[in-house]
Write a protein that holds these residues in place. Structure first.
Motif, PDB file in Angstrom:
ATOM      1  N   SER A 246      71.002  17.454   6.831  1.00  0.00           N
ATOM      2  CA  SER A 246      70.196  17.751   8.015  1.00  0.00           C
ATOM      3  C   SER A 246      68.921  18.483   7.630  1.00  0.00           C
ATOM      4  CB  SER A 246      71.005  18.589   9.005  1.00  0.00           C
ATOM      5  OG  SER A 246      72.145  17.882   9.454  1.00  0.00           O
ATOM      6  N   PHE A 247      69.022  19.362   6.637  1.00  0.00           N
ATOM      7  CA  PHE A 247      67.817  20.012   6.127  1.00  0.00           C
ATOM      8  C   PHE A 247      66.826  18.960   5.639  1.00  0.00           C
ATOM      9  CE2 PHE A 247      65.114  21.526   2.800  1.00  0.00           C
ATOM     10  CZ  PHE A 247      64.699  22.783   3.201  1.00  0.00           C
ATOM     11  N   ALA A 248      67.314  18.014   4.838  1.00  0.00           N
ATOM     12  CA  ALA A 248      66.432  16.971   4.313  1.00  0.00           C
ATOM     13  C   ALA A 248      65.829  16.145   5.441  1.00  0.00           C
ATOM     14  CB  ALA A 248      67.203  16.075   3.346  1.00  0.00           C
ATOM     15  N   SER A 278      70.279  24.541  10.804  1.00  0.00           N
ATOM     16  CA  SER A 278      70.896  25.603  11.611  1.00  0.00           C
ATOM     17  C   SER A 278      71.526  25.041  12.880  1.00  0.00           C
ATOM     18  CB  SER A 278      69.865  26.677  11.956  1.00  0.00           C
ATOM     19  OG  SER A 278      68.955  26.232  12.955  1.00  0.00           O
ATOM     20  N   CYS A 279      70.953  23.971  13.396  1.00  0.00           N
ATOM     21  CA  CYS A 279      71.576  23.305  14.553  1.00  0.00           C
ATOM     22  C   CYS A 279      72.858  22.601  14.140  1.00  0.00           C
ATOM     23  CB  CYS A 279      70.607  22.293  15.162  1.00  0.00           C
ATOM     24  SG  CYS A 279      69.156  23.012  15.964  1.00  0.00           S
ATOM     25  N   CYS A 280      72.792  21.875  13.043  1.00  0.00           N
ATOM     26  CA  CYS A 280      73.914  21.037  12.616  1.00  0.00           C
ATOM     27  C   CYS A 280      75.200  21.834  12.437  1.00  0.00           C
ATOM     28  CB  CYS A 280      73.548  20.329  11.313  1.00  0.00           C
ATOM     29  SG  CYS A 280      74.872  19.328  10.624  1.00  0.00           S
ATOM     30  N   VAL A 281      75.118  23.016  11.811  1.00  0.00           N
ATOM     31  CA  VAL A 281      76.335  23.747  11.442  1.00  0.00           C
ATOM     32  C   VAL A 281      77.045  24.380  12.635  1.00  0.00           C
ATOM     33  CG1 VAL A 281      75.400  24.219   9.148  1.00  0.00           C
ATOM     34  CG2 VAL A 281      75.135  25.939  10.968  1.00  0.00           C
ATOM     35  N   GLN A 282      76.466  24.292  13.818  1.00  0.00           N
ATOM     36  CA  GLN A 282      77.051  24.950  14.981  1.00  0.00           C
ATOM     37  C   GLN A 282      78.098  24.103  15.701  1.00  0.00           C
ATOM     38  OE1 GLN A 282      73.250  26.353  16.899  1.00  0.00           O
ATOM     39  NE2 GLN A 282      74.272  28.332  16.737  1.00  0.00           N
ATOM     40  N   ASP A 283      78.405  22.931  15.155  1.00  0.00           N
ATOM     41  CA  ASP A 283      79.470  22.107  15.730  1.00  0.00           C
ATOM     42  C   ASP A 283      79.948  21.136  14.666  1.00  0.00           C
ATOM     43  OD1 ASP A 283      81.272  21.061  17.561  1.00  0.00           O
ATOM     44  OD2 ASP A 283      79.787  20.887  19.165  1.00  0.00           O
ATOM     45  N   PHE A 284      81.062  20.450  14.929  1.00  0.00           N
ATOM     46  CA  PHE A 284      81.552  19.438  14.007  1.00  0.00           C
ATOM     47  C   PHE A 284      80.633  18.221  14.014  1.00  0.00           C
ATOM     48  CE2 PHE A 284      85.639  21.676  14.357  1.00  0.00           C
ATOM     49  CZ  PHE A 284      86.060  21.642  13.027  1.00  0.00           C
ATOM     50  N   ASP A 295      61.643  19.573  22.769  1.00  0.00           N
ATOM     51  CA  ASP A 295      61.443  20.928  23.284  1.00  0.00           C
ATOM     52  C   ASP A 295      62.495  21.885  22.726  1.00  0.00           C
ATOM     53  OD1 ASP A 295      59.238  20.210  24.738  1.00  0.00           O
ATOM     54  OD2 ASP A 295      60.306  20.022  26.660  1.00  0.00           O
ATOM     55  N   GLN A 296      63.727  21.410  22.606  1.00  0.00           N
ATOM     56  CA  GLN A 296      64.798  22.265  22.090  1.00  0.00           C
ATOM     57  C   GLN A 296      64.588  22.596  20.619  1.00  0.00           C
ATOM     58  OE1 GLN A 296      68.012  19.625  23.339  1.00  0.00           O
ATOM     59  NE2 GLN A 296      68.786  21.200  24.738  1.00  0.00           N
ATOM     60  N   VAL A 297      64.197  21.608  19.827  1.00  0.00           N
ATOM     61  CA  VAL A 297      63.993  21.902  18.404  1.00  0.00           C
ATOM     62  C   VAL A 297      62.729  22.735  18.200  1.00  0.00           C
ATOM     63  CG1 VAL A 297      65.309  19.923  17.586  1.00  0.00           C
ATOM     64  CG2 VAL A 297      62.861  19.676  17.961  1.00  0.00           C
ATOM     65  N   ASP A 298      61.731  22.556  19.061  1.00  0.00           N
ATOM     66  CA  ASP A 298      60.541  23.411  18.983  1.00  0.00           C
ATOM     67  C   ASP A 298      60.909  24.875  19.251  1.00  0.00           C
ATOM     68  OD1 ASP A 298      58.843  21.338  18.368  1.00  0.00           O
ATOM     69  OD2 ASP A 298      58.039  21.114  20.393  1.00  0.00           O
ATOM     70  N   ALA A 299      61.803  25.086  20.218  1.00  0.00           N
ATOM     71  CA  ALA A 299      62.231  26.448  20.537  1.00  0.00           C
ATOM     72  C   ALA A 299      62.985  27.067  19.364  1.00  0.00           C
ATOM     73  CB  ALA A 299      63.096  26.443  21.794  1.00  0.00           C
ATOM     74  N   ARG A 300      63.837  26.269  18.709  1.00  0.00           N
ATOM     75  CA  ARG A 300      64.559  26.777  17.538  1.00  0.00           C
ATOM     76  C   ARG A 300      63.587  27.058  16.392  1.00  0.00           C
ATOM     77  NH1 ARG A 300      70.039  26.762  15.521  1.00  0.00           N
ATOM     78  NH2 ARG A 300      70.532  26.712  17.741  1.00  0.00           N
ATOM     79  N   TYR A 301      62.596  26.228  16.212  1.00  0.00           N
ATOM     80  CA  TYR A 301      61.577  26.440  15.184  1.00  0.00           C
ATOM     81  C   TYR A 301      60.847  27.766  15.420  1.00  0.00           C
ATOM     82  CZ  TYR A 301      57.292  25.572  12.464  1.00  0.00           C
ATOM     83  OH  TYR A 301      56.227  25.669  11.595  1.00  0.00           O
ATOM     84  N   ARG A 302      60.528  28.053  16.698  1.00  0.00           N
ATOM     85  CA  ARG A 302      59.823  29.306  17.003  1.00  0.00           C
ATOM     86  C   ARG A 302      60.690  30.519  16.678  1.00  0.00           C
ATOM     87  NH1 ARG A 302      57.905  26.112  21.369  1.00  0.00           N
ATOM     88  NH2 ARG A 302      59.527  26.932  22.760  1.00  0.00           N
ATOM     89  N   ARG A 303      62.016  30.372  16.741  1.00  0.00           N
ATOM     90  CA  ARG A 303      62.893  31.481  16.350  1.00  0.00           C
ATOM     91  C   ARG A 303      62.719  31.778  14.867  1.00  0.00           C
ATOM     92  NH1 ARG A 303      68.945  30.561  18.292  1.00  0.00           N
ATOM     93  NH2 ARG A 303      69.146  32.559  17.188  1.00  0.00           N
ATOM     94  N   PHE A 304      62.546  30.727  14.051  1.00  0.00           N
ATOM     95  CA  PHE A 304      62.287  30.947  12.622  1.00  0.00           C
ATOM     96  C   PHE A 304      60.943  31.631  12.412  1.00  0.00           C
ATOM     97  CE2 PHE A 304      65.747  28.059  11.662  1.00  0.00           C
ATOM     98  CZ  PHE A 304      66.194  28.526  10.442  1.00  0.00           C
ATOM     99  N   VAL A 305      59.949  31.215  13.180  1.00  0.00           N
ATOM    100  CA  VAL A 305      58.623  31.832  13.047  1.00  0.00           C
ATOM    101  C   VAL A 305      58.715  33.321  13.387  1.00  0.00           C
ATOM    102  CG1 VAL A 305      56.267  31.883  13.955  1.00  0.00           C
ATOM    103  CG2 VAL A 305      57.404  29.682  13.516  1.00  0.00           C
ATOM    104  N   ASP A 306      59.410  33.649  14.466  1.00  0.00           N
ATOM    105  CA  ASP A 306      59.576  35.062  14.841  1.00  0.00           C
ATOM    106  C   ASP A 306      60.351  35.840  13.789  1.00  0.00           C
ATOM    107  OD1 ASP A 306      58.208  34.586  17.177  1.00  0.00           O
ATOM    108  OD2 ASP A 306      60.004  34.323  18.414  1.00  0.00           O
ATOM    109  N   LEU A 307      61.332  35.169  13.173  1.00  0.00           N
ATOM    110  CA  LEU A 307      62.180  35.828  12.171  1.00  0.00           C
ATOM    111  C   LEU A 307      61.371  36.251  10.950  1.00  0.00           C
ATOM    112  CD1 LEU A 307      65.191  36.472  11.325  1.00  0.00           C
ATOM    113  CD2 LEU A 307      65.206  34.202  10.278  1.00  0.00           C
ATOM    114  N   THR A 308      60.341  35.490  10.610  1.00  0.00           N
ATOM    115  CA  THR A 308      59.604  35.728   9.369  1.00  0.00           C
ATOM    116  C   THR A 308      58.235  36.366   9.563  1.00  0.00           C
ATOM    117  OG1 THR A 308      58.754  33.452   9.479  1.00  0.00           O
ATOM    118  CG2 THR A 308      60.754  33.810   8.191  1.00  0.00           C
ATOM    119  N   ARG A 309      57.817  36.568  10.807  1.00  0.00           N
ATOM    120  CA  ARG A 309      56.503  37.169  11.042  1.00  0.00           C
ATOM    121  C   ARG A 309      56.552  38.675  10.764  1.00  0.00           C
ATOM    122  NH1 ARG A 309      55.550  35.895  16.325  1.00  0.00           N
ATOM    123  NH2 ARG A 309      54.377  34.010  15.801  1.00  0.00           N
ATOM    124  N   PHE A 310      55.540  39.171  10.091  1.00  0.00           N
ATOM    125  CA  PHE A 310      55.459  40.624   9.876  1.00  0.00           C
ATOM    126  C   PHE A 310      54.014  41.056   9.811  1.00  0.00           C
ATOM    127  CE2 PHE A 310      55.454  38.652   5.713  1.00  0.00           C
ATOM    128  CZ  PHE A 310      54.484  39.348   5.016  1.00  0.00           C
TER     129      PHE A 310
END
Length: 310
Positions: A246-248, A278-284, A295-310
Motif C-alpha cells: 500500500s505504501f508503494a 496507515s489506512c491499510c493496516v487499520q482493517d483486514f 477527500d478522505q485520503v487528503d484529510a489523512r495526508y494533512r494529518r501527516f503534514v501536521d505531524l511533521t510541521r515545526f
C-alpha cells in the motif's frame, strides 16, 4: 530521475501477486482474506491515479473482490483467470506486529504465472514491478513498447538469496527500489544503512525508499539527499499484511497523478505512501482502502503534514 513535470494523470501499471490469505493476529483471524502485492498496491493507488493491474487468479478467487477493484477504477484487462486455485498464504503475527511467521504457502496458479501485458498497457508512463521473480520482472520490461518515464521495483530476501544475478540485471533498469531495511542490508552485505543506500544507487535505481514499518520510511534521492518520514501513530493496528504494498501504491500513485518527478515531489510521494499504508493496516485485507474517496485520503495526508510541521 529526470526533473520534469506535467499535470496529466498518467496510466500506472502494476505487475504482481493476487492472493487469498489466512491471516492470524493476536486478537483476531481471517481465513479468506484477499491480498497479494498487486491488489494492495492497486487499491492504495486507485484514489490517486489510473491503475492497470497484471496478475493471475484461480477459479476460487472471490467475485466480490473483482467487483471491488473495478469499482475503485482499476483496469483488469491484464488479470488472467485460470482453472486452478489462487495463490494462498497463511501467516501468524506476534504480539509485536512487526514480526510474523509464515505457516503455509501454496503458489497454485501463481507457480506458472507468465505476465502478459495487454497492448494498451505497453506504452504506460509509470510501471511498478511488485515482488515477483526477477526473471518475470525482466520479462515485463521487455514487453514495454517504450521505456516508461518511471519504473519502480520491490523485491524480497528470497530473491536476493536464490536469484541475485537476475535481480541485479533488473535493478540496472529501474529508477526506484522500495524495500525494507533488512533487505537493503542483505543486498549490499552492509551493516550501515547509509553505505548500503549508496551501493544500491550504484546498481541502477537512483531513488531508494526504505520501508521501516511503524518507524516510517527513509528516502535516498538521486542527488544524494536523504528524507525521513514518520509513520502515523495509530492506537490499533489490525492487519499489517499489505502495508508495504500500500505504501508503494500511494508513492507511485502520487507520482503518476502529478507527472512531477522532482525531488520535492518525490518527498511528497513518500508521505502519500505512508498515508495509504496507515489506512491499510487499520482493517483486514484491503477493507479500509475500499471506498476511500480523494477527500478522505487528503484529510489523512494533512494529518501527516501536521505531524511533521515545526
Amino acid at each position: 530521475m529526470p526533473n520534469t513535470s506535467d499535470q496529466s494523470n498518467h496510466n500506472l501499471v502494476v505487475v504482481g501477486s493476487v492472493a487469498v490469505d489466512w491471516v492470524i493476529t493476536p486478537s483476531a483471524e481471517r481465513k479468506d482474506s484477499v491480498g497479494g502485492a498487486a491488489v494492495f498496491f492497486a487499491m492504495a493507488a486507485a484514489p490517486l491515479a489510473k491503475v492497470q493491474l497484471v496478475g493471475v487468479v484461480g477459479h476460487d478467487f472471490p467475485q466480490g473482490s473483482i467487483s471491488d477493484l473495478e469499482h475503485a477504477g482499476v483496469d483488469l484487462a491484464g488479470l488472467e483467470r485460470s482453472d486452478g486455485l489462487t495463490f494462498r498464504w497463511k501467516g501468524r503475527y506476534h504480539e509485536n506486529m512487526n514480526q510474523r511467521d509464515t505457516l503455509e504457502t501454496h503458489l497454485n496458479v501463481f507457480e506458472d504465472f507468465a505476465p502478459k501485458l495487454p497492448q494498451r498497457y505497453r506504452e504506460s508512463d509509470f510501471l511498478f514491478l511488485a515482488n515477483i521473480q526477477p526473471s518475470l520482472q525482466l520479462a515485463v520490461l521487455e514487453q514495454m513498447d517504450k521505456r516508461p518515464r518511471l519504473v519502480g521495483l520491490d523485491t524480497m530476501n528470497l530473491w536476493i538469496d536464490i536469484a541475485r544475478d537476475e535481480l541485479l540485471r533488473v535493478l540496472a533498469r529501474v529508477d526506484v527500489l522500495a524495500i525494507n531495511q533488512e533487505e537493503a542490508l542483505q543486498l549490499t552485505e552492509e551493516y550501515n544503512l547509509v553505505r548500503a543506500a549508496a551501493k544500491i544507487r550504484e546498481l541502477g535505481p537512483k531513488t531508494l525508499v526504505i520501508k521501516r514499518g511503524e518507524y516510517g520510511a527513509l528516502c535516498f534521492g538521486p542527488d544524494g539527499s536523504m528524507f525521513c518520514a514518520p509513520a502515523l501513530p495509530l492506537d490499533d493496528v489490525v492487519d499489517p499484511t499489505g502495508a508495504g504494498d500500500s505504501f508503494a501504491g500511494g508513492f507511485m500513485g502520487h507520482l503518476a497523478s502529478t507527472g512531477d518527478l522532482s525531488g520535492d515531489n518525490v518527498r511528497r510521494a513518500v508521505i502519500w505512501g505512508s498515508t495509504m499504508a496507515s489506512c491499510c493496516v487499520q482493517d483486514f485485507s484491503y477493507d479500509r482502502l475500499r471506498g476511500l474517496t480523494r477527500d478522505q485520503v487528503d484529510a489523512r495526508y494533512r494529518r501527516f503534514v501536521d505531524l511533521t510541521r515545526f
